[in-house]
Design a protein around this motif. Structure first.
Motif, PDB file in Angstrom:
ATOM      1  N   UNK A  94    -108.790 -55.100   9.460  1.00 51.34           N
ATOM      2  CA  UNK A  94    -108.021 -53.846   9.415  1.00 51.34           C
ATOM      3  C   UNK A  94    -107.851 -53.358  10.852  1.00 51.34           C
ATOM      4  N   UNK A  95    -106.607 -53.140  11.326  1.00 50.33           N
ATOM      5  CA  UNK A  95    -106.392 -52.659  12.699  1.00 50.33           C
ATOM      6  C   UNK A  95    -107.048 -51.293  12.925  1.00 50.33           C
ATOM      7  N   UNK A  96    -107.297 -50.985  14.199  1.00 55.20           N
ATOM      8  CA  UNK A  96    -107.966 -49.739  14.573  1.00 55.20           C
ATOM      9  C   UNK A  96    -107.196 -48.523  14.078  1.00 55.20           C
ATOM     10  N   UNK A  97    -105.847 -48.518  14.261  1.00 54.82           N
ATOM     11  CA  UNK A  97    -105.043 -47.369  13.846  1.00 54.82           C
ATOM     12  C   UNK A  97    -104.983 -47.204  12.343  1.00 54.82           C
ATOM     13  N   UNK A  98    -105.043 -48.302  11.609  1.00 53.29           N
ATOM     14  CA  UNK A  98    -104.941 -48.269  10.144  1.00 53.29           C
ATOM     15  C   UNK A  98    -106.261 -47.883   9.503  1.00 53.29           C
ATOM     16  N   UNK A  99    -107.405 -48.198  10.156  1.00 55.45           N
ATOM     17  CA  UNK A  99    -108.721 -47.966   9.556  1.00 55.45           C
ATOM     18  C   UNK A  99    -108.947 -46.492   9.247  1.00 55.45           C
ATOM     19  N   UNK A 153    -122.184 -39.386  -2.800  1.00 52.82           N
ATOM     20  CA  UNK A 153    -122.356 -40.419  -1.787  1.00 52.82           C
ATOM     21  C   UNK A 153    -121.198 -40.435  -0.812  1.00 52.82           C
ATOM     22  N   UNK A 154    -121.022 -41.564  -0.122  1.00 55.82           N
ATOM     23  CA  UNK A 154    -119.923 -41.686   0.833  1.00 55.82           C
ATOM     24  C   UNK A 154    -119.598 -43.168   1.022  1.00 55.82           C
ATOM     25  N   UNK A 155    -118.369 -43.417   1.432  1.00 53.80           N
ATOM     26  CA  UNK A 155    -117.915 -44.774   1.755  1.00 53.80           C
ATOM     27  C   UNK A 155    -117.226 -44.720   3.106  1.00 53.80           C
ATOM     28  N   UNK A 156    -117.542 -45.679   3.985  1.00 55.82           N
ATOM     29  CA  UNK A 156    -116.983 -45.701   5.346  1.00 55.82           C
ATOM     30  C   UNK A 156    -116.394 -47.083   5.627  1.00 55.82           C
ATOM     31  N   UNK A 157    -115.310 -47.075   6.390  1.00 50.67           N
ATOM     32  CA  UNK A 157    -114.710 -48.324   6.878  1.00 50.67           C
ATOM     33  C   UNK A 157    -115.128 -48.482   8.340  1.00 50.67           C
ATOM     34  N   UNK A 158    -115.978 -49.469   8.626  1.00 51.67           N
ATOM     35  CA  UNK A 158    -116.562 -49.635   9.958  1.00 51.67           C
ATOM     36  C   UNK A 158    -115.883 -50.773  10.705  1.00 51.67           C
ATOM     37  N   UNK A 159    -115.900 -50.715  12.039  1.00 53.88           N
ATOM     38  CA  UNK A 159    -115.304 -51.820  12.816  1.00 53.88           C
ATOM     39  C   UNK A 159    -116.115 -53.101  12.657  1.00 53.88           C
ATOM     40  N   UNK A 160    -115.422 -54.245  12.686  1.00 50.28           N
ATOM     41  CA  UNK A 160    -116.079 -55.549  12.524  1.00 50.28           C
ATOM     42  C   UNK A 160    -115.387 -56.568  13.412  1.00 50.28           C
ATOM     43  N   UNK A 161    -116.170 -57.558  13.872  1.00 46.98           N
ATOM     44  CA  UNK A 161    -115.602 -58.615  14.719  1.00 46.98           C
ATOM     45  C   UNK A 161    -114.694 -59.544  13.926  1.00 46.98           C
TER      46      UNK A 161
END
Length: 641
Positions: A580-585, A618-626
């Motif tokens: 997922x691109x940085x701007x889209x995340x 709770x919560x859900x997060x989209x985190x950066x990944x290699x």
């Protein structure tokens, strides 16, 4: 078991061919004979996509280098127009893709894993002295006097979607297989005879019909010949009349052309003459008018001279009067200037007061109208916001029902395979029992027939039992997951088993392009939470990975790692897709945000997951990944004691 002379000659010939190709490399006669058998097996087995195959891939799973060198000799030959390619692997993970797997005797312990790997793929498994019949398609055995034989598991071949020809009996095999195949051949021959008799009767009937049609055709040909002669005579008369008509028509066309040209010339001359006469009349009338106009102008000129003389006299008298009035005006001009100055000042003051009043009143009216418009817009905005919220709730429910519908379709597809195999096995059992019953009524039962029936019943019953257990497990997991998705109830459940059930229900989407889900969760971890919400969140993430993350990619991998930290369940979800691109995340959880709208994406999957986790605290997060996408889910739970 004895073999026919034809079989011995064929095997001896193949044995010599392989020895001539390999020379000193072939040191073991039994291995050479097995290689020859394998080459001949391929002549009698057909794959589902046989017509589209160019090459058959043979994979050897073992450590016998001499046997593999003998087996590699088949690459110089062709089977039913297919070229052949051999592979040597020592790891189960490297077996696929292939068409034939040849398992060395020392590797028979891996047959169960090999069957789990290929599942229902069209792959022929050839084993060597295997004891478990349900794990192979063809198995080499030892006969008397150190001879090599083989046995066939026809039910496994049917399950693997492979078709074996009855002609394989010329190679040998066990008595059970040969007797079964001979019966099939006799049944096929009897059916062929019946069909041939029916076809002969149809041919006789069609021949009679053809004779009748040929007689009628000859009569029609005679009538056509008579008609043809009549038509030829009429055509000659028609050609003569047509020629005369053409000549008359040509002369008529020439005459008409000349007449049209003369008429056009006459009409042109008449128009020119008429124009000239009209011009002459107009010119005469113009001359008469000019004469009268000159006479009138001369008379008017005389009267104007007299009036001019009189006007000059009056002008002199007026000049004298004007000079007297000018003196009087000079005296009055000073008074008028003073009065005009005062009047202009009053007018300017009055106009400024009027403009101020008008501006104040206009500002009040504009402000009042703006307030009314603002109130109307606020009401419209409230109504639109209510409709939008209602529509969004409806779309969320529709998305949930669509996901449940896709789950139903996938489970139905998965259940179809074991149920189909079970129906085939039960039908075969009924046929065996009917044949045995007929033999019992006739008093023709032998000990070998009873042993054959028991072996077939055991094998068919085992296949039926395994496939019914598989279908039962699929239905059980589907009932649990679908009930959880429709009922928002809290309960205690085993997390590892529940994640497995979710992935099992989505297997129809994953196996299309051979995607794999790896679950890392403690096997005995039981939690108290809302399984329906967790199922919806995990399902949405897996579907997103398959559609958006992997796209056209095959062999994708999804990792789900679940751990319990105090009273918090932490689920780390990763895939190796395109990411997922940085701007889209930052926008993935927004409602209606999707990068795949052209192909039917609604943009509600992750939004629903976000709302469900928020609703559960709770919560859900989209985190950066290699690599790929990375989501972390945190839910409050109560650990089972």
């Amino acid at each position: 078991m004895g073999k026919s002379g034809k079989t011995l000659n064929l095997i001896a010939y193949l044995f010599l061919v392989i020895f001539s190709c390999l020379g000193s490399a072939a040191e073991s006669p039994q291995e050479a004979i097995k290689s020859a058998y394998i080459y001949k097996f391929l002549s009698y087995v057909e794959w589902p996509d046989d017509s589209n195959k160019n090459t058959l891939v043979l994979t050897y799973f073992g450590k016998n280098k001499q046997f593999f060198e003998l087996l590699s000799a088949v690459e110089k030959r062709k089977v039913r127009g297919h070229s052949m390619k051999t592979r040597w692997v020592r790891n189960i993970a490297e077996l696929l893709p292939t068409d034939v797997i040849i398992v060395d005797q020392k590797f028979n312990r891996h047959l169960s894993k090999i069957n789990s790997l290929i599942k229902d793929e069209p792959v022929l498994v050839i084993s060597d002295h295997a004891k478990e019949k349900q794990l192979f398609g063809i198995n080499f055995t030892s006969l008397e006097s150190n001879r090599i034989g083989f046995e066939i598991n026809r039910y496994n071949l049917v399950y693997q979607k492979l078709k074996v020809s009855t002609d394989i009996v010329i190679l040998g095999g066990t008595e059970i297989e040969i007797a079964s195949l001979v019966k099939e051949m006799e049944s096929d021959i009897e059916d062929s005879r019946d069909k041939l008799s029916q076809m002969e009767n149809e041919v006789i009937q069609k021949q009679k019909l053809l004779d009748e049609q040929s007689l009628a055709l000859k009569q029609q040909e005679r009538q056509l010949a008579d008609l043809d002669q009549t038509i030829r005579g009429q055509r000659k008369s028609y050609d003569k009349l047509k020629k005369e008509y053409t000549e008359l028509n040509a002369s008529l066309v020439v005459s008409r052309t000349e007449l049209n040209q003369n008429n056009q010339l006459l009409q042109t001359k008449q128009e020119e003459l008429q124009q000239k006469s009209v011009a002459i009349d107009d010119l005469a009338e113009l001359i008469n008018r000019n004469k009268q106009l000159l006479i009138e102008q001369s008379n008017a000129l005389k009267s104007q001279k007299a009036e001019l003389t009189q006007s000059q006299r009056q002008l002199e008298n007026q000049m004298q009067t004007l000079s007297q009035q000018e003196l009087t005006l000079k005296e009055q001009s000073s008074t008028i200037k003073t009065q005009s100055t005062a009047l202009y000042g009053s007018i300017i003051l009055l106009l400024s007061i009027t403009v101020s009043v008008v501006m104040v009143y206009r500002g009040f009216r504009i402000k009042q109208k703006a307030n009314l418009d603002l109130e109307s817009k606020n009401n419209e905005l409230k109504e639109i916001n209510f409709k939008l919220t209602h529509t969004q709730d409806q779309l969320v429910e529709s998305e949930k029902m669509a996901a449940l519908g896709g789950l139903v379709a996938g489970v139905a597809h998965e259940i179809n395979t074991p149920i189909g195999v079970g129906v085939t096995s039960s039908s075969h059992l009924l046929d065996l029992l009917k044949n045995f019953s007929r033999m019992y009524e006739k008093g023709q039962i032998k000990r070998s027939d009873l042993e054959s029936l028991l072996a077939d019943l055991t094998e068919s019953g085992d296949i039926l039992h395994r496939n019914l257990l598989r279908a039962s497990g699929l239905i059980r997991s589907f009932k649990q997951v679908s009930a959880d998705q429709t009922n928002e109830e809290i309960r205690t459940f085993n997390l590892n088993e529940y994640l497995g059930e979710i992935c099992q229900n989505l297997r129809h989407k994953l196996k299309q392009k051979k995607h794999e889900v790896i679950i890392d969760c403690p096997k005995h971890l039981s939690i108290t939470s809302y399984p329906g919400a967790l199922s919806q969140v995990i399902t949405n993430l897996i579907v997103n990975s398959v559609i958006h993350g992997f796209g056209d990619k095959t062999n994708g991998q999804i990792d789900i790692q679940a751990t319990l930290v105090e009273d918090q369940l932490i689920v780390n979800y990763r895939d190796n897709g395109k990411g997922i691109p940085e701007g889209t995340r930052e926008k993935v959880f927004d409602p209606f945000f999707t990068t795949n709208r052209s192909e039917g994406g609604t943009g509600l999957g992750l939004h629903i997951s976000f709302n469900l986790t928020q609703k559960l605290g709770g919560r859900i997060k989209c985190l950066p990944a290699s690599e790929g996408a990375y989501f972390q889910i945190t839910l409050p739970v109560v650990k089972e004691k």
